[in-house]
Design an enzyme around this catalytic site. Sequence first.
Site, PDB file in Angstrom:
ATOM      1  N   LYS A 195       1.249   4.447  -2.894  1.00  0.00           N
ATOM      2  CA  LYS A 195       0.887   5.698  -2.654  1.00  0.00           C
ATOM      3  C   LYS A 195       2.010   6.605  -2.882  1.00  0.00           C
ATOM      4  O   LYS A 195       2.200   7.800  -3.438  1.00  0.00           O
ATOM      5  CB  LYS A 195       0.399   5.878  -1.130  1.00  0.00           C
ATOM      6  CG  LYS A 195      -1.231   5.461  -0.992  1.00  0.00           C
ATOM      7  CD  LYS A 195      -1.895   6.175  -1.927  1.00  0.00           C
ATOM      8  CE  LYS A 195      -3.338   5.539  -1.705  1.00  0.00           C
ATOM      9  NZ  LYS A 195      -4.586   6.303  -2.365  1.00  0.00           N
ATOM     10  N   TYR A 237       0.856  -1.162  -0.198  1.00  0.00           N
ATOM     11  CA  TYR A 237      -0.125  -0.069  -0.074  1.00  0.00           C
ATOM     12  C   TYR A 237       0.886   1.260   0.006  1.00  0.00           C
ATOM     13  O   TYR A 237       0.768   2.214  -0.770  1.00  0.00           O
ATOM     14  CB  TYR A 237      -1.009  -0.218   1.098  1.00  0.00           C
ATOM     15  CG  TYR A 237      -1.912   1.445   1.348  1.00  0.00           C
ATOM     16  CD1 TYR A 237      -2.778   1.568   0.427  1.00  0.00           C
ATOM     17  CD2 TYR A 237      -1.632   2.235   2.257  1.00  0.00           C
ATOM     18  CE1 TYR A 237      -3.638   2.650   0.500  1.00  0.00           C
ATOM     19  CE2 TYR A 237      -2.195   3.074   2.450  1.00  0.00           C
ATOM     20  CZ  TYR A 237      -3.486   3.601   1.304  1.00  0.00           C
ATOM     21  OH  TYR A 237      -4.148   4.607   1.553  1.00  0.00           O
TER      22      TYR A 237
END
Length: 257
Positions: free
Chosen positions: A170, A166
């Site tokens: 990002k 994750y």
Amino acid sequence: VAKRLEGKTIVITGASSGIGRSTAFEFARTAPKDLKLILTARRIDTLKEIAADIAKEVGDGVKVLPVQLDVSKPEEIRGFVDGLPAEFKEIDVLVNNAGLVKGVAKAPEILEDDLNVMFNTNVTGLINMTQAILPTFLKRPNGGAGDIINIGSIAGREPYIGGSIYCATKAAVRSFTDSLRKELIATRVRVMEIDPGQVETEFSVVRFYGDKAKADAVYAGCEPLTPDDIAEVVVFVAGRRENVVVADTLIFPSHQA
Ligand code: NDP
């Protein structure tokens, strides 16, 4: 701000829940005259309910178009702009918000499906949406005009154990946003990023594969932001004078610093 947003056509990805849903309401409340909202996500029934709720709250000055769109599927994005009714085609603002985290696992245990869904949604989906809508922005006079507002995360700046994929997605969003802003510097296309910290939405329910108890435990003993806190910032940056680029915003609850 209402005047500047008046008449605009705004696309929001991931508008069926959380930050995306709040952003739709915030735009509608701020500029309830001649606004067009294109709300996209996979859950079309939820989008239709949101459209009806917005109409109930602000009246028919805002036209809302719910569109089923899975951003992790390039073939769906390819037909997206062409499939819009003529009155919704002149998009002014793209809010790239759809995103998710799946699982908490150290690198050797990361499931292939989770890895793929996070990259395909958070990174490839966001890039494909941007590519689909940029031509509309760039054909405008004087080098083009329009807003791209990417929802990144504090996780793209401060990686954490168990969230390597994750965080990497990002960080990729951040890097793509910065490069694109530089590429488009000579145009009137604004490329902006908003990086939230902890916000209470369905995000953690998705992270724990639907386990609500585990999701709730994330917020025990702290006060997360609400999706409205982020929505207000999205509308703020979109509502600036066209020469003002609020390029990069980090927003988190006070306990999270
Ligand atoms: P939610 O889970 O409440 O909302 C996520 C939205 O993304 C939903 O509307 C979901 O709709 C949509 N979505 C997920 N996958 C897809 C897909 N493949 N195609 C289209 N839409 C999709 O979470 P948030 O509102 O919190 O998340 C919004 C953004 O904010 C994400 O990018 C997230 O990474 C970011 N963020 C969230 C933080 C938080 O603490 N909540 C912190 C920092 C950043 P549907 O299921 O109907 O497709």
